[in-house]
Design an enzyme around this catalytic site. Structure first.
Site, PDB file in Angstrom:
ATOM      1  N   ALA A 255       0.801  -1.243   0.000  1.00 43.44           N
ATOM      2  CA  ALA A 255       0.000   0.000   0.000  1.00 43.44           C
ATOM      3  C   ALA A 255       0.828   1.284   0.000  1.00 43.44           C
ATOM      4  O   ALA A 255       0.261   2.378   0.117  1.00 43.44           O
ATOM      5  CB  ALA A 255      -1.007   0.038   1.148  1.00 43.44           C
ATOM      6  N   ALA A 256       2.150   1.179  -0.161  1.00 42.88           N
ATOM      7  CA  ALA A 256       2.968   2.405  -0.244  1.00 42.88           C
ATOM      8  C   ALA A 256       2.512   3.245  -1.435  1.00 42.88           C
ATOM      9  O   ALA A 256       2.265   4.452  -1.311  1.00 42.88           O
ATOM     10  CB  ALA A 256       4.446   2.060  -0.381  1.00 42.88           C
ATOM     11  N   GLY A 257       2.368   2.576  -2.586  1.00 39.65           N
ATOM     12  CA  GLY A 257       1.948   3.284  -3.797  1.00 39.65           C
ATOM     13  C   GLY A 257       0.528   3.836  -3.651  1.00 39.65           C
ATOM     14  O   GLY A 257       0.240   4.953  -4.084  1.00 39.65           O
ATOM     15  N   ASP A 258      -0.360   3.052  -3.051  1.00 35.79           N
ATOM     16  CA  ASP A 258      -1.760   3.495  -2.873  1.00 35.79           C
ATOM     17  C   ASP A 258      -1.823   4.715  -1.957  1.00 35.79           C
ATOM     18  O   ASP A 258      -2.584   5.658  -2.203  1.00 35.79           O
ATOM     19  CB  ASP A 258      -2.608   2.366  -2.281  1.00 35.79           C
ATOM     20  CG  ASP A 258      -2.641   1.146  -3.188  1.00 35.79           C
ATOM     21  OD1 ASP A 258      -2.514   1.323  -4.413  1.00 35.79           O
ATOM     22  OD2 ASP A 258      -2.790   0.029  -2.668  1.00 35.79           O
TER      23      ASP A 258
HETATM   24  P1  ADP Z   1       4.340   0.616  -5.189  1.00 31.36           P
HETATM   25  O1  ADP Z   1       3.913   0.312  -3.785  1.00 31.36           O
HETATM   26  O2  ADP Z   1       3.194   0.956  -6.095  1.00 31.36           O
HETATM   27  O3  ADP Z   1       5.306  -0.367  -5.778  1.00 31.36           O
HETATM   28  P2  ADP Z   1       6.606   2.348  -4.585  1.00 31.36           P
HETATM   29  O4  ADP Z   1       7.309   1.157  -4.032  1.00 31.36           O
HETATM   30  O5  ADP Z   1       7.288   3.092  -5.675  1.00 31.36           O
HETATM   31  O6  ADP Z   1       5.120   2.017  -5.088  1.00 31.36           O
HETATM   32  O7  ADP Z   1       6.318   3.335  -3.350  1.00 31.36           O
HETATM   33  C1  ADP Z   1       5.549   4.505  -3.475  1.00 31.36           C
HETATM   34  C2  ADP Z   1       6.169   5.613  -2.668  1.00 31.36           C
HETATM   35  O8  ADP Z   1       6.249   5.181  -1.304  1.00 31.36           O
HETATM   36  C3  ADP Z   1       7.601   5.955  -3.057  1.00 31.36           C
HETATM   37  O9  ADP Z   1       7.627   6.888  -4.105  1.00 31.36           O
HETATM   38  C4  ADP Z   1       8.153   6.522  -1.747  1.00 31.36           C
HETATM   39  O10 ADP Z   1       7.791   7.879  -1.601  1.00 31.36           O
HETATM   40  C5  ADP Z   1       7.420   5.684  -0.693  1.00 31.36           C
HETATM   41  N1  ADP Z   1       8.248   4.547  -0.278  1.00 31.36           N
HETATM   42  C6  ADP Z   1       8.223   3.284  -0.733  1.00 31.36           C
HETATM   43  N2  ADP Z   1       9.154   2.508  -0.121  1.00 31.36           N
HETATM   44  C7  ADP Z   1       9.779   3.309   0.753  1.00 31.36           C
HETATM   45  C8  ADP Z   1      10.845   3.127   1.705  1.00 31.36           C
HETATM   46  N3  ADP Z   1      11.452   1.943   1.859  1.00 31.36           N
HETATM   47  N4  ADP Z   1      11.223   4.196   2.444  1.00 31.36           N
HETATM   48  C9  ADP Z   1      10.614   5.400   2.323  1.00 31.36           C
HETATM   49  N5  ADP Z   1       9.606   5.647   1.450  1.00 31.36           N
HETATM   50  C10 ADP Z   1       9.196   4.618   0.673  1.00 31.36           C
END
Ligand code: ADP
Length: 312
Positions: A255-258
């Site tokens: 859910a980081a991307g969401d």
């Molecule tokens: P998805 O979950 O769709 O694969 P990402 O992995 O690119 O998307 O993560 C989306 C956003 O979440 C990133 O652009 C960043 O800002 C944040 N993020 C993801 N992983 C990390 C991390 N390990 N540390 C800090 N921020 C993170």
């Protein structure tokens, strides 16, 4: 201003394991949780928590009305979620010690959207409203075409990626949001730097946010950018912005991307500029990765504000 999120709603069955189950292996798990998930629902929750007015459009099985209560309690308008006689979409998620996940997805009711429902929803929309779509529901192209007819802006997060469908519908999209893997798939390369370099040449018209995990976010303005229209700035289609992610100890990137998408769109709809919106969304998703789970790990506005105050 309302955002209509035509999105999936899943029940996520989450197992924490030492390693992913290998072919032929049966593995016992001591840890199990059933959580509300689905990219669509997660993005609706993130939008609501970020203060946006979000109407979720979708479907679930009529026995699962607890989901409606949960979404409503988190601030999502659930009036446009149908309760039908088709199993609710669900995901079987393995989470390993390295905080990586491996997911089986069953689409179920997420593919039960009808053209009639799309028409009915979009006929309520006003100019300035947004439609948000991921790639976990049906009628993507139809919904986008109708949104354009009604003068509603379209944000598209083509996940899971179907490059053929995505390329076909890009003409309807005002803001594309992809992660590294999706960006590489669209360009047809396995190298993210080449994908970033190629993007504005391949899609000069398009405003694109590429999220790069712990590295941060890259943004191309595109020739039909929303921000550019409001600032009157002229674009070459090559304008690029990079915002670094915040440094945190990640335990689960689900859910980081969401979270990023919800907070970024909410900020943009609130009138913040693109740099402010991306920064706020990076803070929200940084908090999200320090917590286990999907919808439950999305922070509140106050948590994001406090996080940013500490970092400045
Ligand atoms: P998805 O979950 O769709 O694969 P990402 O992995 O690119 O998307 O993560 C989306 C956003 O979440 C990133 O652009 C960043 O800002 C944040 N993020 C993801 N992983 C990390 C991390 N390990 N540390 C800090 N921020 C993170």
């Amino acid at each position: 201003m309302t955002i209509y999120n035509f999105g999936s709603i899943n029940l996520d069955h989450l197992y924490q394991l030492d390693h992913f189950v290998r072919p032929g292996e049966t593995m016992a798990s001591n840890s199990y949780q059933c959580l509300l998930g689905g990219k669509g629902a997660n993005q609706s929750v993130a939008l609501a928590k970020a203060g946006a007015r979000v109407k979720h459009v979708g479907a679930i099985h009529h026995n699962d009305h607890g989901i409606i209560k949960q979404l409503a309690a988190l601030g999502v308008d659930t009036d446009l979620i149908k309760q039908i006689d088709v199993p609710t979409g669900h995901a079987i998620i393995q989470l390993n010690k390295e905080a990586e996940n491996s997911i089986i997805l069953y689409q179920g009711a997420n593919h039960a959207l009808t053209e009639e429902q799309v028409d009915q929803v979009l006929s309520q929309a006003m100019a300035g409203d947004w439609v948000l779509l991921q790639n976990e529901t049906n009628l993507i192209e139809y919904t986008m075409r109708k949104a354009q007819e009604y003068g509603v802006k379209v944000a598209f997060n083509p996940a899971p990626m179907d490059a053929e469908l995505t390329k076909r519908v890009l003409g309807f999209v005002d803001l594309l949001i992809v992660n590294e893997v999706e960006a590489m798939d669209l360009i047809g390369t396995s190298d993210i730097d080449s994908a970033i370099a190629a993007f504005p040449k391949a899609y000069p018209e398009l405003a694109v946010l590429i999220t790069l995990g712990k590295a941060g976010v890259c943004y191309f303005t595109g020739k039909k950018s929303t921000e550019k229209k409001s600032t009157g700035k002229k674009s070459t289609g090559e304008e690029k912005l990079f915002v670094k992610a915040f440094s945190v100890k990640a335990v689960d990137t689900t859910a980081a991307g969401d979270t990023f998408i919800g907070f970024c769109l909410a900020s943009l709809m609130n009138g913040d500029d693109i740099t402010q919106s991306i920064t706020r969304a990076c803070a929200a998703s940084a908090i999200c990765v320090t917590r286990l789970g999907a919808a439950s790990s999305i922070p509140t506005q106050d948590e994001v504000t406090a996080f940013l105050a500490k970092k400045s």
